[in-house]
Design an enzyme around this catalytic site. Structure first.
Site, short mmCIF file in Angstrom:
data_model
loop_
_atom_site.label_atom_id
_atom_site.label_comp_id
_atom_site.label_asym_id
_atom_site.label_seq_id
_atom_site.Cartn_x
_atom_site.Cartn_y
_atom_site.Cartn_z
N ASP A 7 62.33 -36.87 -58.95
CA ASP A 7 61.63 -36.39 -57.75
C ASP A 7 61.51 -34.87 -57.83
O ASP A 7 62.32 -34.21 -58.51
CB ASP A 7 62.38 -36.80 -56.48
N GLU A 9 60.32 -31.17 -55.43
CA GLU A 9 59.85 -30.52 -54.21
C GLU A 9 58.97 -29.35 -54.66
O GLU A 9 59.16 -28.79 -55.75
CB GLU A 9 61.00 -30.02 -53.36
N GLU A 52 54.52 -25.57 -43.80
CA GLU A 52 54.59 -27.02 -43.66
C GLU A 52 55.53 -27.64 -44.69
O GLU A 52 56.25 -28.60 -44.41
CB GLU A 52 53.19 -27.63 -43.82
N HIS A 152 63.94 -33.70 -47.01
CA HIS A 152 63.68 -34.14 -48.37
C HIS A 152 64.46 -33.24 -49.33
O HIS A 152 64.60 -32.04 -49.13
CB HIS A 152 62.19 -34.03 -48.70
N ASP A 157 66.77 -37.64 -53.05
CA ASP A 157 65.70 -38.63 -53.04
C ASP A 157 65.67 -39.45 -54.33
O ASP A 157 65.36 -40.64 -54.31
CB ASP A 157 64.34 -37.95 -52.81
#
Length: 241
Positions: A7, A9, A52, A152, A157
């Site tokens: 995963d 980000e 965001e 997250h 994750d």
């Protein structure tokens, strides 16, 4: 079979607009078991992070100020994922970002480094059409505790996704175990025969046999004797029936 659950980000939603990877988290599966090995790194993107995105993962520019650039960790990353199957939720997102980072350094892309990419989002939608397929929804469906997931995070994750993937593919594990069983007549190491228990044979009772014959008779009558389990009936007998 070596698999890497991965995963990332990022600073935003689209690498085509200049967004970059800021965190990579990976955990290793070997023959469908977690090995405890993982790869986790924060990366300085050398650019701003969308508000965001910060709301989703909580990673700020200040936190990343002293973290390495992708170029400083690329060798270790490539070594960890090389020749493995990648398991990723919404794979096109993470693969797009990572391939962009690799291409900036003129390094081979993931389809060269790894054997294949398995997209658990696509798997979930195929297995349960019309149902929610987010990681949180899948954790709830498979009763995996994700109460500590308030934001997250790439490593967290990937750990949750590993459990989700194993739950989603548990039937395949049974198939693999069946395929691994020795064939009849096989011998163990050392030449000793494998002891097999005798098969238990259950024979039909007289009442069950009579019921079976009755059903066959009804089928024969309905089909005027044209049944696969008996000789063709002469035309005159079929007409009489």
């Amino acid at each position: 079979m070596r698999q890497i659950v991965l995963d990332t980000e990022t600073t935003g939603l689209d690498w085509r607009n200049g967004d970059r990877v800021i965190e990579i988290g990976c955990v290793e599966l070997l023959n469908r078991s977690l090995t405890g090995r993982h790869f986790h790194v924060y990366i300085n993107p050398q650019r701003s992070i969308d508000a965001e995105a910060i709301a989703v993962h909580g990673i700020t520019e200040e936190f990343l100020a002293d973290k390495p650039a992708f170029s400083a960790i690329v060798d270790e990353f490539e070594e960890f994922v090389r020749d493995a199957d990648l398991i990723i939720h919404n794979a096109s997102f993470d693969v797009g970002f990572l391939n962009h980072e690799l291409s900036l350094l003129k390094r081979p892309k993931l389809d060269v480094l790894c054997r294949e990419v398995i997209d658990t989002l696509r798997m979930a939608k195929e297995q349960n059409p019309g149902k929610k397929a987010s990681l949180d929804a899948l954790c709830e469906r498979y009763e995996i505790d994700n109460g500590h997931r308030t934001l997250h995070g790439a490593l967290l994750d990937s750990e949750l996704l590993a459990e989700v993937y194993l739950a989603m593919t548990r039937g395949q594990e049974s198939l693999i175990m069946a395929l691994d069983e020795p064939a009849p007549g096989a011998v163990e190491e050392g030449g000793l025969p494998i002891e097999r228990l005798p098969l238990r044979v259950l024979r039909a009772t007289a009442e069950e046999l009579a019921g079976h014959d009755k059903v066959l008779g009804e089928i024969e009558k309905a089909n005027k004797g044209l049944c696969l389990w008996k000789e063709p009936v002469p035309a005159e007998e079929a007409a009489a029936a």
